[in-house]
Each structure stands twice: as structure tokens, then as C-alpha cells.
Design a protein around this motif. Structure first.
Motif, short mmCIF file in Angstrom:
data_model
loop_
_atom_site.label_atom_id
_atom_site.label_comp_id
_atom_site.label_asym_id
_atom_site.label_seq_id
_atom_site.Cartn_x
_atom_site.Cartn_y
_atom_site.Cartn_z
N GLU A 32 45.29 43.72 42.01
CA GLU A 32 45.19 43.06 40.71
C GLU A 32 44.71 41.61 40.86
O GLU A 32 43.82 41.15 40.16
N ARG A 33 45.32 40.90 41.80
CA ARG A 33 45.04 39.48 41.98
C ARG A 33 43.81 39.23 42.83
O ARG A 33 43.14 38.22 42.71
N GLY A 34 43.55 40.17 43.73
CA GLY A 34 42.39 40.02 44.60
C GLY A 34 42.66 39.17 45.83
O GLY A 34 41.82 39.09 46.72
N PHE A 35 43.81 38.53 45.89
CA PHE A 35 44.17 37.76 47.08
C PHE A 35 45.68 37.54 47.10
O PHE A 35 46.34 37.66 46.07
N ALA A 83 50.53 29.22 37.55
CA ALA A 83 50.26 30.42 36.75
C ALA A 83 48.76 30.72 36.75
O ALA A 83 48.33 31.87 36.89
N ARG A 84 47.97 29.69 36.64
CA ARG A 84 46.53 29.88 36.65
C ARG A 84 46.08 30.41 38.01
O ARG A 84 45.24 31.30 38.11
N PHE A 111 48.36 34.21 38.29
CA PHE A 111 48.20 35.26 37.29
C PHE A 111 46.77 35.38 36.79
O PHE A 111 46.31 36.45 36.44
N ARG A 112 46.04 34.28 36.76
CA ARG A 112 44.63 34.36 36.39
C ARG A 112 43.77 34.60 37.62
O ARG A 112 42.58 34.85 37.50
N GLY A 113 44.33 34.41 38.78
CA GLY A 113 43.58 34.66 40.02
C GLY A 113 42.57 33.57 40.33
O GLY A 113 41.50 33.85 40.87
N ASP A 114 42.88 32.33 39.99
CA ASP A 114 41.93 31.24 40.25
C ASP A 114 42.12 30.75 41.69
O ASP A 114 42.78 29.74 41.95
N TYR A 115 41.51 31.50 42.60
CA TYR A 115 41.71 31.30 44.03
C TYR A 115 41.54 29.85 44.47
O TYR A 115 42.26 29.34 45.32
#
Ligand SMILES: [Zn+2]
Ligand SMILES: [Zn+2]
Ligand SMILES: [Zn+2]
Ligand SMILES: [Zn+2]
Lengths: 516, 234
Positions: free
Chosen positions: B142-145, B100-101, B104-108
Motif C-alpha cells: 500500500e505504502r510502497g516503502f 501522516a503525509r 499515509f500519503r506515501g510521500d517518501y
């Protein structure tokens, strides 16, 4: 982690594929679909031009209401990006770079993070750069990256107050509280800083009422911030009760008031990361509590949330060494409340050497001094708390103690039953609770004795020890009790803690604040 | 420089040595505690989708296949599109939070927490192309990746972006059957040739399998020799 709650996407009235900008004629322009050659991510511009305020522009009041005093991401704003940008062109919105870079050093503009290890370079689909950067430190508030603008309101803000006395409270202050209350009020009026050094059980919340009243009556915006969510949850209803006509926003991770703009805000310090030049008065409760002192970004958040001209009130029972020194050297404005509201002196800790208790534990034994102390409480049915430096030691002791009394419970930070065990203690179903430092603050039981086993451990700093001693004798009905530090070698922290408590009692006596 | 665990931020003590189990890499950027919290799928499992049999009601098992796979296989149109799915870890609370991190948080960077495991798994497999499950353009913005493509990239391979979304990818709560027979979810991008290629689809989670079956079907229709899938979680 819960799945992300309702999030505002960039308004889906147009398709957005990218987020790059150009600067032409001193105006920033976003490109959302195509990416012209000269377009760039926002953070790669030297400076973002700010158009002058067009006073004839009819701005959107809802946007003003939503955004003033905040610093938000475009994703947080439920307004079409065209509308947001039109406000920028007319000087009503400020764009800042999400990330600034100076000589190879990146800084997150929202949380102030400069730690390289907390920046991630990644190929970004938004700005279409192979090397975009985002900040991990404040990620949970929505991702700030080098291509993200931070959006704030730069137009006019309405401040008016028709309520000359929003405070509805008929309690009375103790003489010690009154003195501090007057100083707080003065600091609010003069926009200065003040430290309120109030002993555990002084009744520091009441001391804020007059100051907050003065600020609100003048149309000022007030925030009470604290590192601890329990404090937010406790203060929310208390302040709503005494300021019944004032909207109060209560903010913590996952709270519903997230977008509520109110004259009075009560928030965990973390939530201040979404504020920018918002408050005329910031009251910081329990400044010395974790994680505020350990986390630079929280101190940065507090600074960012204040208006350039504003007052700042710090509240604590246990200022750290540096602050104590600053107070004594006259470098910091402060006021003490050296006595408790019930006007009895603070219980003074007794030191009791108990030998190599860790070695004893290995043989499943408790030092006899400790056993005696506990037995005496169990026999006389006086509830008590026993603190340990860590969970392992506590777990080792629990079975030994349960041989004395099977109803004894232990509680630590990650204990899922933490709340119910504390409640059992309140309901007197449990004669004794053994615990780590998590019960050091906040939790109060009306009539307990308290001891620490291993008070020499590094985790027991001066302030931790003062806080723990402060659990004893809190109610007017039972204003005294026993506090014992069992140790294997006295430490400086222990000596300083006791000295601090004795000094407060002495000062209180001198000022006539102790009546017993 | 001190290395910190990608998931819990604790400093990593460099004493972690792995057993020689198949997909446990020599080193990664996770602390011992977090590594141990990753639950490898081991022991008896469905031979088509890696669903572990332990803890599964025996009624949902037919021979070496789970109930779902039996049903997929019964369908002549779908059964043979996806040859096999392999998954690395059980989708438990710990992994749920980490994924989820990541998504949804986008922690690439969490791609790097998993990529060593993917890499060593891929070393045991035979393939020509690694194809990520695509995102819609809204999601990608939204997510950037794309989380699947990032896993491939961070494992040191090149993602063959052969598919794109035709619909918004809201996983509805409709019954499985209804979802299968939705219209096309994906479209092929003509850049890569699928003809006679052995393809592995990469995704983060295998839930019902329907996403992967959809992707596999299109690739098979484009002439792929075989389509398998590999996901972090199951
Ligand atoms: Zn970017
Ligand atoms: Zn940040
Ligand atoms: Zn870890
Ligand atoms: Zn299966």
C-alpha cells in the motif's frame, strides 16, 4: 491532516505483493505475486494496448456506474483486481500509464505536472524497482507513481433523460441576465465556449439555470467547478433547490459525495483531477480566482474532465488583461452583464492620496485623511471595511483604531476566528472590520462602505480592486455606498480598475439596464 | 537551482545556521520556519524512553523514570529487552501532520526531511546494526516503502532487515497490558547474525513502546548484546 479515511485496498481476495505487467499478444497482463523476468512497471511500456469491445460480455453495472467519467487508481476501486482486469480484456476498461516520459521529461498523467522538483525518485516496494517515480503535486489525491495505472471506463455509458424540464424556478431574470442566459443556453446546445463577464452583484448564478436545464434535459452531464470551496458550499444547496429531482454531487476535499455519480456535479477544480472525459458541459466559476490562474495542473484538470465534444462556460466579474484583450479583439466569445440585478450603477472608487502612510505607521499614526474617513463612518454608524496589503500593516493599525472604537476587529486568511468575526459583522456587533485581501470576494455585507489603505501595493491588481469595490452597494435596499482607495502614488491597476467600472456603467446605461 | 522546503514548498533562503546543539545538523532541506516548528526534546526527560518531564503530572514520574518505563522495568520478561529509547522531536500537531503525509500519503521524500537529524544523532551513538521496524506485506504494498527503512537509507546507512511481521499490525485500542501479551508480532529473518551485536531499532514514533519492546525481545533472544531504539517522534 485527518488520518486517511476509508480507503479501498486492492480487494484482499488474493495476496498482492507487487504490481508489474507484461504485454503479450497485444494484451497487458498484471503480475501481483510473482515477478517474471520480462515483467515491467506499466509506465515503461511504449503504449498500452486496448482490446476491442466485446459486445457480448456481461459487464458489471456497478463498476460502470462507479468508474465512468473517472480516472482512478486501483486503490480507489472497491472491486477485485481480477474483475477489473477482465473488463479490460473485454474492452470495457482503459488503462493509462500513471506517468509518461519523453526525452527525460516526466509528466504526471493525472495532474499534468512537469516540474522536476515535484517528482521523487524512490526505491519502490510495489514495482520492486530501485528507481520508481511519484508525483508530489497531486499526492493528496492518492499517490500516482510510474508503476500505477490510471483506470477509466471505456465501455458504453447509459445516457437517458426522461425529464424534459428539470428546472423548478419561478424567478425572473433582469434584462441583462436574460441576454446572458440565452447565450449560455446557446453555447450548451452548440458545444462551444463562452465567457460570461458579469459585474459583482449581477446575479450570475441565475444566468446558468436555463443552460443547465437544457443540458440535463438532453441527458448531458454538467459540472460547475470553481477554485473556491466557499462557492461550492454555497452553490450546492442553491442548485439542489432549483433542480429538485436531479441528483447533485457536491465535491470538495473530504466531502462524502466522493463516489457519487450525478448528472450535475459541483466541485472544487481540484476534484476534477479524478475525472476523465466526463462532462458535456463544464461551467467554470471565478476563473480568475486563486489558485486556478496560478496552477497549471488545475487548468489541465479542467481540460481532462471535458468530453472531446463539450461546451465550456467561464464566469467572472474580473477577467485578466489577456482575456479582456481577447474579448475586444474578437478572439473570445463573450457576453457581459454590465449592471447589477437591482439596476443601480456600480459605485465608482474615489482615489485619495494619503502620503507616506507606512512612515506614519512607524510613528503609530494613521494619515489624517484615513482617520477622517473612518471617524465619519463610526459617527454615522455606517459599517465599513478597511483593506490592507498585508497582515503586518493591519496588525500595526488595529491598536490605533481601537483607540477610536474598541469593538473594531481584524481578520486574515489564517485567522481561526475568521468565520465568527465575519458573522459578528453581519450581526452588526462590529462597526468595522479590517482585513487583508481574503475578504476580496464572496463575502457580502448588505450595507457597507469600503476603503483600501495602500491601494498602490502590487497585491492590489486590477481585478482585486474591482472585486473589492464590488463589496459596496450589493443589496437592493442599500444600492450605493462609498469606495475609497487611499494611496501613496496612483498605479496603473487603480486606473484600469476605475476605468473598467466606469465602462460597465456606461454600457449598462446605453443598453437601458440601469433604472436609477 | 532553487531549493524548496520539503514540507511547505517555500523557497529556502540559505542563511540558516544552526546552533551547535547535539543533533541539529549543519544543513537540511527544510525552511527556517519549518525547522523552527520541529520541537526538539530537550531538558529533563525519562532516562529510558525520552519522555519529557515538563508538563507531565509528577505522579507519573518515579525518580528519573516515567511511569510507563517503571512498569516495563518491573516486568522480568520485558524490562531488560529494550535498553533505552531516544527520540528527536515532540509529536505535536506539526510533526503529526508531516509524519501522516510521510506514511499515509506515501510521500517518501519526507524521509529526507528527518534523515539529517537521524544521521547526526547516530554519529553520537555506538552501534553495529540499524534495524527497521518491518511492515506487513499489505502495508508495504500500500505504502510502497517501509518508513523506518527509508529513514535509515536516507541517512546514508544500510538497513539490516532482520525482522518480519507475523500479524497485521492494527494497533488495537486494547489496554497496554493486553497488547503486551499478544503473541509474537515479529519473526526473525535469519539472514543477519545478531550474536553479540549492538543494535539500534529505528522507527517513526514511540507511542506505548510495545512495538519496540517486541522487536527488542526477539533480537535479544537471538543473542544481541544490546538493543536500543531511536525514533523521530515521542
Ligand atoms: Zn513503483
Ligand atoms: Zn500528479
Ligand atoms: Zn518549510
Ligand atoms: Zn520512560
Amino acid at each position: 491532516m485527518r488520518k486517511q479515511k476509508v480507503r479501498f485496498l486492492i480487494y484482499p481476495c488474493i495476496e498482492v505483493n507487487t504490481l508489474r505487467f507484461t504485454i503479450k499478444n497485444n494484451i497487458l497482463t498484471p503480475f501481483l505475486i510473482e515477478k517474471p523476468q520480462e515483467s515491467r512497471p506499466i509506465s515503461s511500456f511504449e503504449a498500452i494496448p486496448q482490446p476491442p469491445l466485446n459486445e457480448t460480455y456481461s459487464f458489471n453495472k456497478k463498476l460502470q456506474q462507479f468508474l465512468h467519467g473517472k480516472q482512478l487508481l486501483l486503490d480507489d476501486l472497491p472491486f477485485p483486481i481480477e474483475e477489473i482486469h477482465e473488463h479490460y480484456e473485454n474492452g470495457y476498461i482503459l488503462y493509462r500509464k500513471g506517468m509518461t516520459k519523453e526525452k527525460n521529461k516526466s509528466t504526471c498523467a493525472r495532474c499534468g505536472n512537469e516540474d522536476r522538483a515535484l517528482f521523487v525518485c524512490f526505491p519502490c516496494a510495489r514495482c520492486d524497482e530501485e528507481h520508481c517515480t511519484y508525483c508530489r503535486k497531486c499526492l493528496m489525491m492518492g499517490r500516482v507513481s510510474a508503476c500505477t495505472p490510471l483506470v477509466s471506463w471505456s465501455g458504453p455509458v447509459q445516457t437517458q433523460s426522461d425529464n424534459q424540464r428539470p428546472l423548478k424556478w419561478n424567478g425572473t431574470l433582469s434584462p441583462g441576465q436574460q441576454l446572458a442566459s440565452d447565450r449560455v443556453k446557446q453555447a450548451v446546445t452548440d458545444n462551444t465556449e463562452l465567457l460570461v463577464w458579469a459585474v459583482c452583484g449581477a446575479g450570475k448564478t441565475e444566468v446558468l439555470f436555463e443552460g443547465i436545464n437544457t443540458a440535463l434535459a438532453a441527458g448531458k452531464r454538467v459540472c460547475i467547478a470553481t477554485p473556491r470551496i466557499d462557492v461550492v458550499l454555497e452553490l450546492g444547496p442553491r442548485l439542489k433547490a432549483v433542480f429538485p429531482e436531479i441528483p447533485v454531487a457536491v465535491l470538495f476535499g473530504g466531502s462524502e459525495d466522493r463516489h457519487l455519480q450525478a448528472p450535475l456535479t459541483i466541485a472544487t477544480i481540484h476534484q476534477l483531477l479524478r475525472f476523465y472525459k466526463a462532462f458535456d458541459t463544464v461551467i467554470l466559476d471565478e476563473v480568475d480566482a486563486f489558485p486556478y490562474t496560478a496552477d497549471d495542473s488545475l487548468q489541465y484538470a479542467v481540460r481532462q474532465s471535458r468530453k472531446p465534444v463539450s461546451s465550456m462556460i467561464y464566469l467572472t466579474a474580473t477577467p485578466n488583461q489577456k482575456w479582456q484583450k481577447d474579448c475586444h479583439n474578437g478572439k473570445r466569445e463573450y457576453v457581459t452583464i454590465p449592471a447589477r440585478y437591482h439596476r443601480h450603477p456600480l459605485p465608482v472608487p474615489a482615489f485619495k492620496w494619503c502620503g507616506n502612510w507606512e512612515k506614519a505607521l512607524k510613528k503609530d499614526q494613521l494619515p489624517s485623511a484615513v482617520t477622517q474617513w473612518i471617524k465619519k463612518r463610526l459617527e454615522t454608524q455606517k459599517q465599513c471595511l478597511l483593506f490592507f496589503p498585508n497582515i503586518d500593516k493591519m496588525d500595526k493599525v488595529l491598536p490605533i483604531l481601537r483607540k477610536l472604537e474598541p469593538k473594531i476587529e481584524s481578520v486574515h486568511a489564517e485567522d481561526p476566528d475568521r468565520k465568527s468575526k465575519v458573522q459578528k459583522m453581519r450581526d452588526k456587533e462590529v462597526p468595522m472590520l479590517i482585513t487583508t485581501t481574503i475578504l476580496e470576494r464572496g463575502v457580502t455585507f448588505p450595507n457597507v462602505d469600503v476603503a483600501i489603505l495602500g491601494a498602490e501595493d502590487r497585491i492590489f491588481t486590477e481585478s482585486a480592486l474591482v472585486q473589492i469595490a464590488g463589496r459596496v452597494g450589493r443589496s437592493a435596499q442599500f444600492p450605493s455606498g462609498n469606495i475609497t482607495f487611499f494611496h501613496y502614488g496612483k498605479t496603473e491597476s487603480m486606473v484600469k480598475a476605475r476605468r473598467q467600472i466606469l465602462k460597465m456603467n456606461e454600457e449598462a446605461k446605453k443598453k437601458g439596464l440601469i433604472a436609477y | 537551482m532553487l531549493i524548496k522546503c520539503l514540507i511547505c514548498h517555500q523557497e529556502i533562503s540559505p542563511v540558516v545556521t544552526w546552533s551547535s546543539l547535539w543533533s541539529k545538523p549543519e544543513e537540511n532541506d527544510l525552511c527556517k520556519k519549518c525547522s523552527e516548528k520541529l520541537n526538539f526534546i530537550e531538558g529533563e526527560a525519562c532516562e529510558k524512553c525520552s519522555r519529557p518531564f515538563s508538563g507531565l503530572d509528577p505522579r507519573y514520574r518515579t525518580g528519573n523514570l516515567c511511569h510507563d518505563c517503571t512498569r516495563w522495568n518491573e516486568d522480568p520478561e520485558w524490562g531488560s529487552s529494550l535498553e533505552r529509547n531516544q527520540s528527536l522531536f515532540l509529536y505535536d500537531d506539526f510533526l503529526k501532520e508531516a509524519i501522516a503525509r510521510y506514511k499515509f500519503r506515501g510521500d517518501y521524500i519526507l524521509a529526507r526531511a528527518f534523515s539529517p537529524f537521524i544521521k547526526s544523532k547516530l554519529q553520537t551513538l555506538d552501534f553495529d546494526l540499524l534495524v527497521p521496524i518491518p511492515l506487513s506485506s499489505e502495508r508495504l504494498y500500500e505504502r510502497g516503502f517501509n518508513q523506518s527503512a527509508a529513514l535509515i537509507r536516507e541517512a546514508g546507512f544500510t538497513a539490516a532487515e532482520m525482522l518480519k511481521r507475523t500479524h497485521a499490525e492494527k494497533q488495537s485500542k486494547k489496554a497496554r497490558n493486553e497488547r503486551i501479551h499478544l503473541q509474537q508480532v515479529f519473526q526473525r529473518i535469519a539472514d543477519h547474525d545478531a550474536e553479540n551485536k549492538k543494535i539500534i531499532l529505528i522507527d517513526d514514533i514511540y507511542t506505548t513502546g510495545s512495538t519496540l519492546y517486541h522487536a527488542a525481545k526477539i533480537l535479544k533472544e537471538a543473542g544481541a548484546a544490546s538493543v536500543c531504539s531511536l525514533t523521530i517522534a515521542r
